[in-house]
Write a protein that holds these residues in place. Sequence first.
Motif, PDB file in Angstrom:
ATOM      1  N   ARG A 275       0.817  -1.218   0.000  1.00  0.00           N
ATOM      2  CA  ARG A 275       0.000   0.000   0.000  1.00  0.00           C
ATOM      3  C   ARG A 275       0.846   1.262   0.000  1.00  0.00           C
ATOM      4  O   ARG A 275       0.607   2.159  -0.818  1.00  0.00           O
ATOM      5  N   PRO A 276       1.869   1.362   0.884  1.00  0.00           N
ATOM      6  CA  PRO A 276       2.727   2.555   0.772  1.00  0.00           C
ATOM      7  C   PRO A 276       3.409   2.640  -0.590  1.00  0.00           C
ATOM      8  O   PRO A 276       3.544   3.725  -1.151  1.00  0.00           O
ATOM      9  N   PHE A 277       3.796   1.487  -1.135  1.00  0.00           N
ATOM     10  CA  PHE A 277       4.458   1.509  -2.431  1.00  0.00           C
ATOM     11  C   PHE A 277       3.513   2.040  -3.503  1.00  0.00           C
ATOM     12  O   PHE A 277       3.924   2.779  -4.402  1.00  0.00           O
ATOM     13  N   LEU A 278       2.236   1.665  -3.383  1.00  0.00           N
ATOM     14  CA  LEU A 278       1.239   2.167  -4.330  1.00  0.00           C
ATOM     15  C   LEU A 278       1.198   3.692  -4.303  1.00  0.00           C
ATOM     16  O   LEU A 278       1.149   4.353  -5.347  1.00  0.00           O
ATOM     17  N   VAL A 279       1.260   4.248  -3.087  1.00  0.00           N
ATOM     18  CA  VAL A 279       1.243   5.707  -2.956  1.00  0.00           C
ATOM     19  C   VAL A 279       2.478   6.308  -3.635  1.00  0.00           C
ATOM     20  O   VAL A 279       2.394   7.290  -4.386  1.00  0.00           O
ATOM     21  N   LEU A 280       3.636   5.681  -3.386  1.00  0.00           N
ATOM     22  CA  LEU A 280       4.878   6.158  -3.999  1.00  0.00           C
ATOM     23  C   LEU A 280       4.763   6.140  -5.527  1.00  0.00           C
ATOM     24  O   LEU A 280       5.059   7.128  -6.216  1.00  0.00           O
ATOM     25  N   ALA A 281       4.308   4.988  -6.063  1.00  0.00           N
ATOM     26  CA  ALA A 281       4.208   4.847  -7.521  1.00  0.00           C
ATOM     27  C   ALA A 281       3.222   5.862  -8.074  1.00  0.00           C
ATOM     28  O   ALA A 281       3.473   6.482  -9.117  1.00  0.00           O
ATOM     29  N   ALA A 282       2.102   6.058  -7.356  1.00  0.00           N
ATOM     30  CA  ALA A 282       1.109   7.020  -7.824  1.00  0.00           C
ATOM     31  C   ALA A 282       1.691   8.425  -7.834  1.00  0.00           C
ATOM     32  O   ALA A 282       1.424   9.214  -8.747  1.00  0.00           O
ATOM     33  N   ALA A 283       2.526   8.731  -6.840  1.00  0.00           N
ATOM     34  CA  ALA A 283       3.143  10.057  -6.796  1.00  0.00           C
ATOM     35  C   ALA A 283       4.080  10.241  -7.996  1.00  0.00           C
ATOM     36  O   ALA A 283       4.056  11.276  -8.666  1.00  0.00           O
ATOM     37  N   VAL A 284       4.895   9.214  -8.257  1.00  0.00           N
ATOM     38  CA  VAL A 284       5.808   9.304  -9.411  1.00  0.00           C
ATOM     39  C   VAL A 284       4.998   9.492 -10.687  1.00  0.00           C
ATOM     40  O   VAL A 284       5.299  10.353 -11.527  1.00  0.00           O
ATOM     41  N   PHE A 285       3.923   8.690 -10.810  1.00  0.00           N
ATOM     42  CA  PHE A 285       3.096   8.784 -12.012  1.00  0.00           C
ATOM     43  C   PHE A 285       2.485  10.171 -12.142  1.00  0.00           C
ATOM     44  O   PHE A 285       2.445  10.750 -13.233  1.00  0.00           O
ATOM     45  N   ALA A 286       2.005  10.715 -10.996  1.00  0.00           N
ATOM     46  CA  ALA A 286       1.346  12.024 -11.048  1.00  0.00           C
ATOM     47  C   ALA A 286       2.319  13.086 -11.532  1.00  0.00           C
ATOM     48  O   ALA A 286       2.000  13.896 -12.417  1.00  0.00           O
ATOM     49  N   VAL A 287       3.533  13.079 -10.968  1.00  0.00           N
ATOM     50  CA  VAL A 287       4.518  14.087 -11.379  1.00  0.00           C
ATOM     51  C   VAL A 287       4.833  13.944 -12.865  1.00  0.00           C
ATOM     52  O   VAL A 287       4.812  14.917 -13.638  1.00  0.00           O
ATOM     53  N   ALA A 288       5.094  12.684 -13.281  1.00  0.00           N
ATOM     54  CA  ALA A 288       5.418  12.457 -14.686  1.00  0.00           C
ATOM     55  C   ALA A 288       4.236  12.823 -15.578  1.00  0.00           C
ATOM     56  O   ALA A 288       4.422  13.402 -16.649  1.00  0.00           O
ATOM     57  N   GLY A 289       3.028  12.500 -15.114  1.00  0.00           N
ATOM     58  CA  GLY A 289       1.845  12.798 -15.911  1.00  0.00           C
ATOM     59  C   GLY A 289       1.652  14.288 -16.119  1.00  0.00           C
ATOM     60  O   GLY A 289       1.361  14.733 -17.232  1.00  0.00           O
ATOM     61  N   VAL A 290       1.851  15.051 -15.041  1.00  0.00           N
ATOM     62  CA  VAL A 290       1.712  16.510 -15.160  1.00  0.00           C
ATOM     63  C   VAL A 290       2.755  17.045 -16.142  1.00  0.00           C
ATOM     64  O   VAL A 290       2.467  17.901 -16.998  1.00  0.00           O
ATOM     65  N   ALA A 291       3.975  16.485 -16.053  1.00  0.00           N
ATOM     66  CA  ALA A 291       5.025  16.940 -16.968  1.00  0.00           C
ATOM     67  C   ALA A 291       4.647  16.624 -18.419  1.00  0.00           C
ATOM     68  O   ALA A 291       4.819  17.456 -19.321  1.00  0.00           O
ATOM     69  N   VAL A 292       4.109  15.416 -18.644  1.00  0.00           N
ATOM     70  CA  VAL A 292       3.740  15.037 -20.010  1.00  0.00           C
ATOM     71  C   VAL A 292       2.638  15.957 -20.537  1.00  0.00           C
ATOM     72  O   VAL A 292       2.682  16.422 -21.677  1.00  0.00           O
ATOM     73  N   ILE A 293       1.671  16.273 -19.660  1.00  0.00           N
ATOM     74  CA  ILE A 293       0.598  17.177 -20.105  1.00  0.00           C
ATOM     75  C   ILE A 293       1.172  18.548 -20.433  1.00  0.00           C
ATOM     76  O   ILE A 293       0.823  19.162 -21.450  1.00  0.00           O
ATOM     77  N   ALA A 294       2.108  19.020 -19.581  1.00  0.00           N
ATOM     78  CA  ALA A 294       2.705  20.341 -19.834  1.00  0.00           C
ATOM     79  C   ALA A 294       3.408  20.354 -21.183  1.00  0.00           C
ATOM     80  O   ALA A 294       3.296  21.319 -21.950  1.00  0.00           O
ATOM     81  N   LEU A 295       4.117  19.280 -21.490  1.00  0.00           N
ATOM     82  CA  LEU A 295       4.815  19.220 -22.782  1.00  0.00           C
ATOM     83  C   LEU A 295       3.818  19.150 -23.935  1.00  0.00           C
ATOM     84  O   LEU A 295       3.986  19.798 -24.959  1.00  0.00           O
ATOM     85  N   ARG A 296       2.776  18.312 -23.745  1.00  0.00           N
ATOM     86  CA  ARG A 296       1.820  18.102 -24.824  1.00  0.00           C
ATOM     87  C   ARG A 296       1.072  19.393 -25.149  1.00  0.00           C
ATOM     88  O   ARG A 296       0.865  19.728 -26.308  1.00  0.00           O
ATOM     89  N   GLU A 297       0.688  20.127 -24.092  1.00  0.00           N
ATOM     90  CA  GLU A 297      -0.106  21.329 -24.316  1.00  0.00           C
ATOM     91  C   GLU A 297       0.769  22.545 -24.597  1.00  0.00           C
ATOM     92  O   GLU A 297       0.272  23.576 -25.030  1.00  0.00           O
ATOM     93  N   GLY A 298       2.045  22.446 -24.292  1.00  0.00           N
ATOM     94  CA  GLY A 298       2.916  23.608 -24.409  1.00  0.00           C
ATOM     95  C   GLY A 298       3.546  23.740 -25.785  1.00  0.00           C
ATOM     96  O   GLY A 298       3.115  23.118 -26.757  1.00  0.00           O
ATOM     97  N   THR A 299       4.594  24.554 -25.824  1.00  0.00           N
ATOM     98  CA  THR A 299       5.254  24.819 -27.095  1.00  0.00           C
ATOM     99  C   THR A 299       5.824  23.540 -27.702  1.00  0.00           C
ATOM    100  O   THR A 299       5.737  23.325 -28.912  1.00  0.00           O
ATOM    101  N   THR A 300       6.388  22.682 -26.856  1.00  0.00           N
ATOM    102  CA  THR A 300       6.958  21.436 -27.366  1.00  0.00           C
ATOM    103  C   THR A 300       5.912  20.644 -28.139  1.00  0.00           C
ATOM    104  O   THR A 300       6.181  20.148 -29.225  1.00  0.00           O
ATOM    105  N   GLY A 301       4.712  20.565 -27.549  1.00  0.00           N
ATOM    106  CA  GLY A 301       3.637  19.832 -28.212  1.00  0.00           C
ATOM    107  C   GLY A 301       3.264  20.454 -29.549  1.00  0.00           C
ATOM    108  O   GLY A 301       3.058  19.763 -30.540  1.00  0.00           O
TER     109      GLY A 301
END
Lengths: 253, 703
Positions: free
Chosen positions: B494-520
């Motif tokens: 369960r704690p590991f799930l939280v850790l993985a979800a946190a990593v995913f959330a950070v990476a996901g926000v970054a991917v959205i920023a790239l997709r919607e931003g100038t890079t995208g």
Amino acid sequence: MTALLEAVGITKVYDGMAALTDVSIEVDTAELVALIGPNGAGKTTLFDCLSGVQRADAGIVRLEGREIEGLAPHERARMGIARTFQRIELFTGMTVRDHLLVADRAVRRSGGLLRDLTGRAKPDAGERERCDEVLELVGLADDADRPAHALSLGRGRVVELARALMCRPRLLFLDEPSSGLDRTETAEMAGVLERVMEQGATAILLCEHDVPFVERLASRTYVLDCGRRIAAGPTRDVLADPDVRAAYLGQGV
Amino acid sequence: MTAAAAVQPVLAAGAVGDFFEYAVRGIPFGCVYALLAVGLVLNYKTSGVFNLAFAAQAYASAAVFYVVRKEHEWALVPAALLSIVVVGAALGFLLDYALYRHQRTASPLAKLVTSLGLLVAMPEMVKLALGPGVKANPPPLWTVRRTDDFLWRVGGSRFVLDAGQIATVLATVFVVIGLTLLFRRTALGLQMRAVVESPRLLRLQGVDTDRVAVVSWILSSMLAALVGVLLAPLFAQLTSLDFFTLLVAAIAACVVGNLTSISGAFLGGLALGILQAELAGFLPTDSVVANGLRPSLPFVVLFALLLIRQSVRSARTVTDPLAGVDPPPDPPPADIRPAWMTTATRAFAVVVIVAGFALCAWVFDDYWVGLIAAGVCLAVVMLSIVLTTGVGGTISLCQCTFAAIGALATAQLTQHDVPVLVAMVGGAAVAAAVGAVLGFPVIRLPGIYAALATLAFALFFEGVLINLSWVSGGDTPLRVPRPTVLGTSFLADRPFLVLAAAVFAVAGVAVIALREGTTGRFLDAVRTSDTAASSVGINPARTRLVVFVLGAGLAGLGGGLVASFSGQANYSQSFTFFIGLVWLVLVITAGSRSVQAAIISGISFFVFPALLDRLFTWPVNFVDTNPGAPPWLLDIMGFFKPEWAQGVAFVLFGLGALTYAKHPEGIIAAQTSASIRRTVRFVERRRPAATSPSNGLDLEAPA
């Protein structure tokens, strides 16, 4: 005084077919020069060589005296050479404004990973102002937020022109800006180009089939036929030249 | 062969003689590659589909032949007729009728994705239909024995071919000549080529394009069947994986002929086989170079061809001259969503996320939480597919390899007492570095060739690199601990799930920023046209490379996470090419540009088979606990088998990809758009007098 653009002895051969043979042209600051010739004369190939899409097999291209042969298209764009395309190439899924913003950021190199990741991707005041200026100039303000592919071919050509103008070009290549347009649209396009020329910042080299269009806009004209330059000079003289009329316009014109 | 026999005594001794001997030895293998390559070319030339599922079709027929010939002991001729002519033709007809007929004007990418889906689904279907048992010693398609039984019997010959090799050589020659005649001499051949270019134009000429296409599919599918049955005895047992590996050599041969020349593919395959035999003969058997080079030759050749051949780089994808009549693609859901609904959607998303965590914390038992945690770790890898393929536009078939590299590097770093989280970042960096080296040439290739290059790399890693101990860390998978940070332990699921979800959330926000931003935006521009993008000062190669490297790094990070969660960096269990294909197919089906698709496909990869397992176990339990039930009911219930679960899941995942041609934006986005339209219509009907809440776009659907 060096010319803005100087191309000397451009030669391009495709599989043994000479597309361009020893073609030289010059464009001076803030003048509008036309390039005419029958289909297959090598006009687009010349544009491709000048803008870096194709490598010429021989010849020298200079921008303000600096040799630019060997530079990639995007490097030439950043030096102030912009272009439009005969078959329009708009970016899919983008609004008109997006097209302009992309061009602005690419040429100024002001977009990028870091900016995206730090949440500063939205256009700032300067960018918005530059966009609005160009939209106003070409008369696209009303269509700014529409998807570009939803516009007619005529408006699409204007979007391409606006995108090219966002690069603040010193030199602009227009590949058949009036092809596929009806009479009204052609007149509008000519009007837009006249407004661009009035600003005095951009020189234009355009290739065209529409002779009245060329007569209205161009101070000088080059004529290509079968990859060779067959005439050059003030537009009126060139169009009156019997050789040109024979090669291109047909005797009856 | 007689010519070879004539010169043989003269060349019997010395290096030249050796050269000829090795060459003859290489010819049958060359023909194997050539046959596969010719099949791929035939498919590509007549349908525009670079049919990676060709390997799966070959496998299917080989399996049918195995079952009827060996298990049911049919005679040779009926068995061959059934598996090659009947099954091959039926499969070809089915593929065209049910799938490719509806994709004739789809993009080459859509067709490639469809074939990837089939490549995943078909072998699993075959296994489900014909039983999962090991198929050892596949039967041959011939009866004669070796050349020295009937040729050059006196004195013995150095050129010995067995009957299988003779059959392969003869079949290859026959097929190449036949197809060349078909394309050069017949009207049908001409129409087959034209139907790829523009089926609509051809129909305007009065040609029945459906008939032409179905004939070409039946033909290529029968060829696949022939190839499968011929090649199966080369291996000790019949597995679909061997066919994939042969595919790389075949693809290299295709590239020789620019994917469209039958004779080019034939010569390429032949040359590759001979080259391999010469290397095997002349290089010392115990040298490091020889041992590394021989198995990797097809990959090296494919890579070299892709990089060197100018015609590959300047290859333009065929565009239908009538494509302009197609309606533009649907706008993304965000564009048609009224503002008020955006708020509601966001609120709903928060509710879903909170509810998800609450369920994992208090409701689900350890088994399901473990699966979900594994899924969230995997979702980070899936996110790299979103970044590379969806946002970046490069079809990468080697994200699984980057994940494996990240996992292995993480494992090796933790061996040197590096803290796990730091090691994961290190693993990501290693994967990104490999991505940079690989990406530098790959991103310059046009679409389909980039996919092939990454496929070659993935199979090269699987076939060659993973066997090196400095890569894999030895025969037993390296152990990777779970992290403990500042006294907080992530040892439990369960704690590991939280850790993985946190990593995913950070990476996901970054991917959205790239997709919607100038890079995208830059990437969208580059995807439309390199020429147009560079005309405004975008550097297409650099833009693509940056995203490819980031994607590789992200996959590496996800790989480290997966390894840490499962406790070991186990290549064959977690990161094989086939598993990677399933991942890619899942993400593309769900929506290649969508972060939600990454998390949903990550979790489904683990949870869906488990659910199916429950579904198939239930009837078994029913039989056990209700012996008194009516016999017909027991028969039906007894029909289901729990071990179907994984296979059925893969089949469904693979078949899911077939929706791509209709919904390239992914089923999530398609469903979202549909529900937005429904809701808006519903709301507007409820309050006809009120001003329309839409943002001015036309939301009217045809009645």
